[in-house]
Design a protein around this motif. Structure first.
Motif, PDB file in Angstrom:
ATOM      1  N   PRO A 117       0.832  -1.209   0.000  1.00  0.00           N
ATOM      2  CA  PRO A 117       0.000   0.000   0.000  1.00  0.00           C
ATOM      3  C   PRO A 117       0.866   1.258   0.000  1.00  0.00           C
ATOM      4  CG  PRO A 117      -0.833  -1.589   1.595  1.00  0.00           C
ATOM      5  CD  PRO A 117       0.487  -2.108   1.125  1.00  0.00           C
ATOM      6  N   LEU A 118       0.486   2.221  -0.817  1.00  0.00           N
ATOM      7  CA  LEU A 118       1.232   3.477  -0.877  1.00  0.00           C
ATOM      8  C   LEU A 118       1.316   4.126   0.490  1.00  0.00           C
ATOM      9  CD1 LEU A 118       2.557   5.822  -2.441  1.00  0.00           C
ATOM     10  CD2 LEU A 118       0.265   6.666  -2.961  1.00  0.00           C
ATOM     11  N   ALA A 119       0.263   4.016   1.282  1.00  0.00           N
ATOM     12  CA  ALA A 119       0.227   4.649   2.600  1.00  0.00           C
ATOM     13  C   ALA A 119       1.311   4.117   3.541  1.00  0.00           C
ATOM     14  CB  ALA A 119      -1.156   4.448   3.232  1.00  0.00           C
ATOM     15  N   GLU A 120       1.846   2.914   3.269  1.00  0.00           N
ATOM     16  CA  GLU A 120       2.862   2.323   4.138  1.00  0.00           C
ATOM     17  C   GLU A 120       4.283   2.649   3.700  1.00  0.00           C
ATOM     18  OE1 GLU A 120       2.218  -1.848   4.465  1.00  0.00           O
ATOM     19  OE2 GLU A 120       0.134  -1.660   5.127  1.00  0.00           O
ATOM     20  N   LEU A 121       4.435   3.357   2.579  1.00  0.00           N
ATOM     21  CA  LEU A 121       5.755   3.651   2.035  1.00  0.00           C
ATOM     22  C   LEU A 121       6.168   5.071   2.370  1.00  0.00           C
ATOM     23  CD1 LEU A 121       5.336   1.978  -1.470  1.00  0.00           C
ATOM     24  CD2 LEU A 121       6.662   1.099   0.465  1.00  0.00           C
ATOM     25  N   ASP A 122       7.438   5.227   2.725  1.00  0.00           N
ATOM     26  CA  ASP A 122       7.983   6.549   3.043  1.00  0.00           C
ATOM     27  C   ASP A 122       8.599   7.140   1.774  1.00  0.00           C
ATOM     28  OD1 ASP A 122       8.907   8.801   4.301  1.00  0.00           O
ATOM     29  OD2 ASP A 122      10.696   7.826   5.139  1.00  0.00           O
ATOM     30  N   LEU A 123       7.752   7.758   0.951  1.00  0.00           N
ATOM     31  CA  LEU A 123       8.189   8.321  -0.324  1.00  0.00           C
ATOM     32  C   LEU A 123       7.992   9.826  -0.324  1.00  0.00           C
ATOM     33  CD1 LEU A 123       6.520   5.723  -2.744  1.00  0.00           C
ATOM     34  CD2 LEU A 123       8.949   5.842  -2.132  1.00  0.00           C
ATOM     35  N   GLU A 124       8.868  10.533  -1.041  1.00  0.00           N
ATOM     36  CA  GLU A 124       8.735  11.976  -1.175  1.00  0.00           C
ATOM     37  C   GLU A 124       7.506  12.325  -2.001  1.00  0.00           C
ATOM     38  OE1 GLU A 124      10.628  14.216   0.265  1.00  0.00           O
ATOM     39  OE2 GLU A 124      12.023  12.767   1.159  1.00  0.00           O
ATOM     40  N   ASP A 125       6.918  13.476  -1.727  1.00  0.00           N
ATOM     41  CA  ASP A 125       5.713  13.883  -2.444  1.00  0.00           C
ATOM     42  C   ASP A 125       5.921  13.985  -3.947  1.00  0.00           C
ATOM     43  OD1 ASP A 125       4.174  13.962  -0.185  1.00  0.00           O
ATOM     44  OD2 ASP A 125       4.217  16.146   0.044  1.00  0.00           O
ATOM     45  N   ASP A 126       7.134  14.386  -4.362  1.00  0.00           N
ATOM     46  CA  ASP A 126       7.382  14.574  -5.795  1.00  0.00           C
ATOM     47  C   ASP A 126       7.912  13.323  -6.480  1.00  0.00           C
ATOM     48  OD1 ASP A 126       9.858  14.578  -4.634  1.00  0.00           O
ATOM     49  OD2 ASP A 126      10.596  16.388  -5.641  1.00  0.00           O
ATOM     50  N   GLU A 127       7.935  12.197  -5.781  1.00  0.00           N
ATOM     51  CA  GLU A 127       8.307  10.925  -6.405  1.00  0.00           C
ATOM     52  C   GLU A 127       7.333  10.625  -7.535  1.00  0.00           C
ATOM     53  OE1 GLU A 127      10.519   7.929  -7.192  1.00  0.00           O
ATOM     54  OE2 GLU A 127      10.784   8.240  -5.024  1.00  0.00           O
ATOM     55  N   GLU A 128       7.847  10.193  -8.672  1.00  0.00           N
ATOM     56  CA  GLU A 128       7.009   9.981  -9.860  1.00  0.00           C
ATOM     57  C   GLU A 128       6.530   8.539  -9.957  1.00  0.00           C
ATOM     58  OE1 GLU A 128       9.855  11.139 -12.697  1.00  0.00           O
ATOM     59  OE2 GLU A 128       9.808  13.241 -12.128  1.00  0.00           O
ATOM     60  N   LEU A 129       5.263   8.383 -10.299  1.00  0.00           N
ATOM     61  CA  LEU A 129       4.631   7.074 -10.426  1.00  0.00           C
ATOM     62  C   LEU A 129       4.037   6.909 -11.810  1.00  0.00           C
ATOM     63  CD1 LEU A 129       2.531   7.022  -7.114  1.00  0.00           C
ATOM     64  CD2 LEU A 129       4.857   6.168  -7.427  1.00  0.00           C
ATOM     65  N   LEU A 130       3.865   5.649 -12.184  1.00  0.00           N
ATOM     66  CA  LEU A 130       3.093   5.290 -13.370  1.00  0.00           C
ATOM     67  C   LEU A 130       2.003   4.339 -12.903  1.00  0.00           C
ATOM     68  CD1 LEU A 130       3.523   6.144 -16.329  1.00  0.00           C
ATOM     69  CD2 LEU A 130       4.506   3.900 -16.741  1.00  0.00           C
TER      70      LEU A 130
END
Length: 291
Positions: A8-21
């Motif tokens: 789940p995205l909610a469990e990952l510590d990612l920066e707001d500007d990290e790019e997804l597809l």
């Protein structure tokens, strides 16, 4: 690309500007980190019981979804070189070469065949957290020095206006680059029943949109409020239909693949002006420029 169990995205510590597809199959979505796609170029698997493949070109920033099935058999794809500055793929079953932007096979036993092609959605972590709080991501299991370097040095592309083409890529270009605009400008390429239109990113302001008539339907091209990425969708009452085929890409890649494409040039300044009557099938509040 070998992926681990979705997280789940909610469990990952990612920066707001990290790019997804993000891909979608029958209402089920899955996200991937673009910095991992920049290393692998092709991902493949199943989502909601349906096989998928996603090809991503690092230089032209183009992602596209493909159904990797020919004659009922699932093919297995990987990256295999560059043509006209755009990455091409091959299947490990017959070593046929495929053009991912169109799904067409150009060389090998499957030459002349085509894969189903469908749009993917580039976005950012910040936008996904707001708009898709339940999104799950598939992350790579690959752990090598090269993959680590690529992931750490991958340039930000969603707001990159010019980009960079390595010199070897120029040698793959078979003809003159369309000079109607800078070759590395980002925008949204939309395929509409045999007609192809490129909407430059800068021509669509955040919070604004372009309304385009396609036959009897109306299409809206807009930029996301959070990520600023352009998307095309059908307006009511056709909004429950699948969105038109589209790709976020650079001008040189789209114009090479569709040399007769039309170029959206933004809204008209004067009330009531529009495209020529010869193009009445595609009327809008903006103007188009053809070759």
């Amino acid at each position: 690309m070998v992926v681990a169990k979705p997280v789940p995205l909610a469990e990952l510590d990612l920066e707001d500007d990290e790019e997804l597809l993000i891909i979608e199959r029958d209402g089920v979505e899955r996200g991937f980190l673009i910095r991992e796609l920049a290393y692998h170029h092709v991902i493949q698997g199943e989502l909601n019981g349906r096989p998928y493949a996603v090809a991503f070109c690092v230089v032209c920033s183009t992602g596209v979804g493909l159904t990797p099935v020919v004659d009922g058999k699932v093919l297995h794809f990987g990256s295999n070189g560059v043509e006209n500055g755009v990455g091409v793929i091959s299947d490990g079953d017959t070593w046929s070469l495929w053009e991912p932007m169109t799904g067409e096979c150009t060389e090998g036993p499957h030459k002349g065949r085509s894969l189903e092609v469908w749009p993917v959605r580039p976005t950012t972590v910040a936008a996904a957290r707001r708009e898709r709080p339940g999104l799950e991501l598939s992350l790579t299991n690959c752990r090598s020095l090269t993959s680590w370097i690529v992931r750490k040095t991958w340039p930000r592309v969603l707001d990159n206006r010019r980009g960079f083409i390595p010199p070897p890529f120029f040698r793959t270009m078979a003809g003159r680059i369309d000079d109607r605009m800078h070759r590395l400008e980002l925008g949204l390429g939309v395929m509409l029943g045999g007609r192809h239109v490129f909407f430059p990113l800068e021509s669509i302001p955040k919070g604004g949109d372009a309304m385009v008539r396609v036959g009897s339907r109306m299409m809206k091209v807009y930029r996301g409020e959070v990520d600023g990425v352009p998307h095309a969708t059908w307006c009511e009452p056709w909004d429950d239909e699948d969105p038109p085929m589209q790709m976020f890409t650079r001008w040189y890649a789209f114009s090479f693949r569709y040399p007769e494409c039309e170029l959206w040039q933004g809204p008209e300044l004067e009330q009531g002006t529009g495209v020529p009557q010869t193009r009445a099938w595609l009327t809008s509040t903006g103007r188009f420029r053809s070759r």
